[in-house]
Design a protein around this motif. Structure first.
Motif, PDB file in Angstrom:
ATOM      1  N   VAL A 125       0.850  -1.209   0.000  1.00 35.42           N
ATOM      2  CA  VAL A 125       0.000   0.000   0.000  1.00 35.42           C
ATOM      3  C   VAL A 125       0.878   1.250   0.000  1.00 35.42           C
ATOM      4  N   PRO A 126       0.645   2.176  -0.931  1.00 41.50           N
ATOM      5  CA  PRO A 126       1.425   3.418  -0.925  1.00 41.50           C
ATOM      6  C   PRO A 126       0.959   4.353   0.186  1.00 41.50           C
ATOM      7  N   PRO A 127       1.753   5.386   0.507  1.00 38.24           N
ATOM      8  CA  PRO A 127       1.298   6.364   1.507  1.00 38.24           C
ATOM      9  C   PRO A 127       0.088   7.158   1.011  1.00 38.24           C
ATOM     10  N   ALA A 128      -0.578   7.869   1.929  1.00 38.85           N
ATOM     11  CA  ALA A 128      -1.708   8.734   1.556  1.00 38.85           C
ATOM     12  C   ALA A 128      -1.227   9.732   0.500  1.00 38.85           C
ATOM     13  N   GLN A 174       9.914   0.576   6.413  1.00 38.81           N
ATOM     14  CA  GLN A 174       8.994   1.580   6.967  1.00 38.81           C
ATOM     15  C   GLN A 174       9.014   2.811   6.065  1.00 38.81           C
ATOM     16  N   TYR A 175       7.830   3.328   5.818  1.00 42.66           N
ATOM     17  CA  TYR A 175       7.754   4.583   5.053  1.00 42.66           C
ATOM     18  C   TYR A 175       8.199   5.734   5.932  1.00 42.66           C
ATOM     19  N   ARG A 176       9.064   6.616   5.419  1.00 43.81           N
ATOM     20  CA  ARG A 176       9.512   7.782   6.190  1.00 43.81           C
ATOM     21  C   ARG A 176       8.715   9.025   5.775  1.00 43.81           C
ATOM     22  N   HIS A 177       8.944   9.484   4.558  1.00 50.34           N
ATOM     23  CA  HIS A 177       8.291  10.701   4.048  1.00 50.34           C
ATOM     24  C   HIS A 177       8.765  10.888   2.604  1.00 50.34           C
ATOM     25  N   PRO A 178       8.278  11.921   1.895  1.00 56.07           N
ATOM     26  CA  PRO A 178       8.834  12.146   0.547  1.00 56.07           C
ATOM     27  C   PRO A 178      10.306  12.550   0.679  1.00 56.07           C
ATOM     28  N   LEU A 179      11.150  11.955  -0.130  1.00 54.75           N
ATOM     29  CA  LEU A 179      12.548  12.400  -0.187  1.00 54.75           C
ATOM     30  C   LEU A 179      12.611  13.779  -0.814  1.00 54.75           C
ATOM     31  N   PHE A 180      11.778  13.954  -1.878  1.00 51.97           N
ATOM     32  CA  PHE A 180      11.788  15.212  -2.630  1.00 51.97           C
ATOM     33  C   PHE A 180      10.544  15.247  -3.512  1.00 51.97           C
TER      34      PHE A 180
END
Ligand code: FRU
Length: 465
Positions: A125-128, A174-180
């Motif tokens: 599942v991708p992030p929101a 674990q998903y962190r956040h957008p890199l960019f």
């Protein structure tokens, strides 16, 4: 070898369709090049991973199919991805494709030919804010105590984004956040095939832009798990080359491959039975201003056969010298004394009906490939390609031109590259000349090139100019 459009020293599959380079690795003393592959037809679809290996970066041996779609996450295709050695285990990370969703998958191997899939490890599942159908092309690297994975995405189906995942063991992510995230909507709706790697004391992020079909490079820092760019520039324009991916060679060089699509009608492709080629590996670097530099890998010079004699016209302007060939490596150094155009014409017919021009126009600071007359086949794409190239005061124009039947790559001053495809129709469209519209001095060398295919002993003939 009867196919006049088929490259001899650029990588192509044994037959049928290829697109992106995947899973680049140096392992067990050999280089490995995997690639998006349709083994059944010369168009995109039913995507497998093909595989070839090489000891010298020149001659490639076919290694058969590495990944094939199977019931589950990748039932409708094994999309792009990468190679990593995780705890000593050769591992491929790739996108499992179905029409409903895209899933980041893993497979392991001991011999790099036979791969075992691990569906239980998948990132499903991708992030929101990211649709399940805009989530693909994992690239994995190690930094400090962590494994990181970047994944191409679209933020709210509006702009390109690169997502960052982290793992202690390369298995559990674990998903962190957008890199960019794309700073501008002009950089496309989605970013495919992100590649993120250290170069010198910087980090480089390259992305392939959908739907404009160009590629862009950013140079900057990797800080607190975010990318902070300091500069950026187009890497390849107008769909010339796409889906760039690198590996780190044992001597530390960062080598990059990209895919060059066909630019002709599908019926012609089907008749020839193959589609797509890779660029030659490019050596990446940084210049004194921390701008990305790129040039063909140094091993390529070993494929040079005889030097091609060039006929000097004796004139200081207009046509400077002439030669001929379809499979050549050319080096031209122009010292410019005014702002008039200079360049090379290749694949020209003696009657002038077909020709392609590589032009530098100092006034406009543009490097161009003019394709309007490149083919009499009206279904071939013939628009110009251009890149911004500003020379420093007194800096000569240094062109490295790789012509390989339908493939043309033009490198200028190690910092700009234009790549494209050409399909002349006339049997004698093989003449070349250098030209200048103003006052210039030219140094030019050209060589016939040998073939990279293992087992091929092609006698390349140099036609008289
Ligand atoms: C880029 C791309 C990737 C995808 C693959 C499918 O050319 O669209 O995003 O994984 O090709 O073949």
């Amino acid at each position: 070898m009867q196919d006049r459009h088929r490259p001899r020293y650029h990588f192509t599959a044994p037959s049928r369709w290829i697109n992106d380079p995947n899973g680049l690795a140096f392992h067990g003393g050999r280089y490995h090049l995997y690639y998006q592959y349709n083994p059944h037809a010369s168009h995109w679809g039913d995507i497998h991973w093909g595989h070839a290996s090489s000891a010298d970066l020149l001659h490639w041996q076919d290694e058969g199919i590495a990944l094939a779609p199977s019931p589950g996450h990748d039932a409708e295709g094994c999309f792009s991805g990468c190679f990593a050695l995780v705890g000593g285990v050769p591992t491929l990370y790739y996108t499992g494709y179905t029409q409903a969703r895209q899933v980041q998958c893993a497979a392991t191997s001991t011999d790099l030919r036979h791969w075992t899939k691990h569906p239980e490890r998948a990132i499903v599942v991708p992030p929101a804010d990211v649709a399940a159908t805009e989530f693909r092309d994992p690239y994995v690297f190690q930094q400090g105590p962590w494994w990181y994975m970047v994944v191409g995405a679209s933020h709210r189906s509006e702009r390109g984004q690169v997502l960052l995942y982290r793992s202690a063991d390369g298995l559990d992510w674990q998903y962190r956040h957008p890199l960019f995230t794309a700073p501008s909507l002009a950089l496309g709706v989605m970013w495919e095939c992100p590649n993120f790697f250290p170069l010198g004391d910087k980090w480089v992020l390259t992305v392939s832009i959908w739907p404009n079909l160009g590629a862009h490079a950013f140079v900057g820092r990797f800080e607190e798990e975010r990318f902070v760019p300091a500069s950026d520039a187009p890497l390849d324009v107008d769909a010339g080359a796409f889906a760039h991916l690198t590996l780190c060679a044992p001597d530390g060089r960062r080598l990059q491959w990209a895919w060059m699509n066909e630019q002709r009608a599908q019926e012609r492709i089907d008749a020839d039975g193959w589609a797509g080629a890779m660029t030659v590996p490019r050596e990446l670097g940084l210049d004194s201003q921390a701008r990305l530099t790129l040039r063909p890998h140094r091993e390529l010079a070993a494929l040079r056969q005889s030097a091609i004699p060039t006929m000097n016209s004796g004139a200081a302007r207009s046509v400077l010298c002439r030669w001929a060939g379809r499979c050549m490596d050319m080096q031209a150094r122009f010292v410019l004394r005014d702002k008039a155009k200079v360049g090379l014409t290749v694949l020209a017919s003696p009657d002038g009906q077909e020709y392609t021009r590589i032009v530098y126009w100092p006034e406009a600071r543009r490097l161009l490939i003019e394709r309007a007359h490149s083919s009499l086949d009206r279904q071939v794409r013939r628009q110009d390609l251009h890149a911004f190239l500003l020379l420093d005061p007194g800096e000569p124009l240094q062109l490295r031109v790789l012509l390989d039947h339908s493939v043309l790559e033009v490198y200028a001053n190690d910092r700009v590259c234009l790549a494209t495809r050409l399909y002349p129709t006339l049997p004698d469209s093989l003449h070349a000349h250098a030209f200048a519209e103003g006052d210039t001095t030219l140094d030019l060398q050209a060589w016939d090139m040998g073939s990279i295919h293992v087992g091929e002993r092609e006698a390349l003939q140099t036609p008289d100019p």
